[in-house]
Design an enzyme around this catalytic site. Structure first.
Site, PDB file in Angstrom:
ATOM      1  N   PRO A 186       6.173  25.913   1.524  1.00  0.00           N
ATOM      2  CA  PRO A 186       4.878  25.119   1.194  1.00  0.00           C
ATOM      3  C   PRO A 186       5.057  23.913   0.279  1.00  0.00           C
ATOM      4  O   PRO A 186       4.209  22.903   0.365  1.00  0.00           O
ATOM      5  CB  PRO A 186       3.954  26.140   0.741  1.00  0.00           C
ATOM      6  CG  PRO A 186       4.671  27.417   1.194  1.00  0.00           C
ATOM      7  CD  PRO A 186       6.080  27.231   1.423  1.00  0.00           C
ATOM      8  N   TYR A 187       6.075  24.040  -0.656  1.00  0.00           N
ATOM      9  CA  TYR A 187       6.095  22.873  -1.653  1.00  0.00           C
ATOM     10  C   TYR A 187       6.363  21.606  -0.800  1.00  0.00           C
ATOM     11  O   TYR A 187       5.719  20.594  -0.954  1.00  0.00           O
ATOM     12  CB  TYR A 187       7.165  23.189  -2.411  1.00  0.00           C
ATOM     13  CG  TYR A 187       7.875  22.071  -3.496  1.00  0.00           C
ATOM     14  CD1 TYR A 187       6.665  21.446  -4.172  1.00  0.00           C
ATOM     15  CD2 TYR A 187       9.001  21.616  -3.431  1.00  0.00           C
ATOM     16  CE1 TYR A 187       7.049  20.265  -5.172  1.00  0.00           C
ATOM     17  CE2 TYR A 187       9.355  20.627  -4.364  1.00  0.00           C
ATOM     18  CZ  TYR A 187       8.471  19.809  -5.003  1.00  0.00           C
ATOM     19  OH  TYR A 187       8.891  18.707  -5.772  1.00  0.00           O
TER      20      TYR A 187
END
Length: 426
Positions: free
Chosen positions: A231-232
């Site tokens: 997700p980063y």
């Protein structure tokens, strides 16, 4: 904000923005006792009104004179030859080093941070180094608050934005993905909307090699497909897409810098990376090494020893923070109107986790112990850059190529600041 980062009343800081307050009378006049039907001349009533009007005019004139003598805030006024840079996440590790370099180069700097990941001690150090009026101001604010962000843009004459503010731990993003999309992607949208509203045309965006995911070929070029696996990286790629789409509708100067693993600290010892105890479970390897060397933790836990690399551990491209900041300054100087440019910022050399640990042992003089664990979700085996584009177009290249020396810079600061900026050892 990297603390937007991740933005409060502070002692010794200049006013975060210029305000004009409407003058108020310090006294009121009561005209209720006048009987207009009486024989008392109407001139008495008119005289009192005129007296009140004259008194009010005098007070307002005095207030205007005082304001004129004080002069408008330099941060609220464009000045020829001076670039006013808004540094989001400027209290964080990378953002504070960027602010230091900008100030050294004569720029005017406004730091915007909510201090969720930043450190007020870094700001206070910068204020001590650059106390002159109109050089540096700190503004507390959260990029998730669009009203507050617009106030800051409205009340400051901003020429360019360096957008560092973001939370940035892969493992944390795997555990709390919605927080990452909000903090990175939504907050970038807020910045872009404020830039559009207030006519700010230059943006230097802090992105990451995590947008590439795990490429099939090394080294990574700017044309390597972006297939993020956590997700980063996904949130950062979404932010890049927002910026690029917006730039097609506005005459912007945009530089997107995708950088690799940042280490080191200011070689003169003025700034460093303050430890955050609450984030140790997500700590980067340099922080873990120093915690082990300082005896705070018993040793280092290395995640994964079965990757398809020379020694089974992950390979990363470690770049010194001052080299990274130098790339941002060159990007600021070279940004072209109406153009979006994208650059990898790295050394072009990969080092394994085992090699990093050996360099840490050398830099600290401590034989830290290592425990090997299973892989960490969201990690990739090998990532290092091809920096030839930024070398060719911006005349930039990394100068700190010795991993041991880069870690030694950071360790010197950490030894003098075992508890961060709060205490310095002589």
């Amino acid at each position: 904000m990297g603390s937007l980062g991740s933005a409060m009343p502070t002692s010794g800081t200049s006013s975060p923005f210029f305000r004009r307050r409407s003058p108020r009378l310090s006294r009121t006049y009561n005209f209720g006792g006048v009987d207009c039907a009486s024989m008392q001349p109407r001139l008495y009533f008119v005289g009192k009104v005129l007296l009140a009007v004259l008194f009010t005019a005098f007070c307002m004139s005095a207030l205007r004179q005082t304001s004129s003598l004080a002069g408008p805030s330099k941060f609220a006024t464009h000045e020829r030859g001076v670039t006013h840079v808004l540094v989001t996440g400027g209290a964080g590790f990378i953002g504070s080093h960027a602010a230091l370099r900008l100030l050294e180069d004569g720029h005017r700097v406004t730091i915007l941070d909510n201090l969720s990941r930043g450190n007020m001690g870094a700001v206070e150090q910068l204020q001590a180094l650059f106390p002159e009026p109109g050089r540096l101001q700190f503004v507390y604010g959260d990029l998730g608050d669009s009203k507050r962000v617009n106030e800051i843009f409205e009340q400051n004459a901003i020429d360019a934005v360096m957008h560092f503010a973001a939370i940035a731990y892969v493992s944390e993003s795997m555990a709390d993905p919605l927080r990452y999309y909000h903090n990175i992607t939504f907050n970038t949208l807020t910045v872009l909307e404020a830039m559009k509203t207030h006519g700010v045309k230059k943006l230097i965006y802090s992105s990451t090699c995590a947008t590439y995911g795990e490429p099939e070929k090394m080294p990574i070029t700017e044309n390597t497909p972006q297939v993020p696996i956590n997700p980063y990286g996904k949130a950062k790629k979404m932010s890049e897409d927002l910026i690029k789409d917006f730039a097609t509708t506005a005459d912007l100067s945009v530089m997107i810098l995708r950088y690799f693993n940042v280490i080191g600290s200011d070689p003169k010892g003025r700034l460093g990376e303050a430890p955050r105890p609450e984030l140790r479970k997500h700590a980067r390897i340099s922080g873990a090494c120093f915690d082990a060397a300082a005896g705070i933790i018993p040793g280092i836990q290395v995640r994964g020893q079965d990757y398809n690399t020379s020694d089974g551990t992950c390979i990363r491209d470690y770049i010194h923070v001052t080299d990274l900041v130098d790339a941002h300054v060159k990007a600021l100087d070279k940004a072209e109107m109406g153009k979006v440019s994208i650059y990898n910022v790295g050394t072009g050399k990969g080092s394994s986790v085992k090699e990093f640990v050996e360099a840490c042992r050398f830099a600290t003089g401590v034989n830290v112990t290592v425990t090997m664990l299973d892989r960490r979700p969201g990690d990739y085996a090998e990532v290092y850059s091809d920096p030839s584009k930024i070398q060719r177009e911006l005349n930039w290249s990394a100068q700190h190529l010795d991993l041991r020396e880069s870690l030694a810079d950071a360790w010197r600061w950490r030894k003098r600041h075992p508890d961060g900026y709060s205490v310095a050892m002589i």
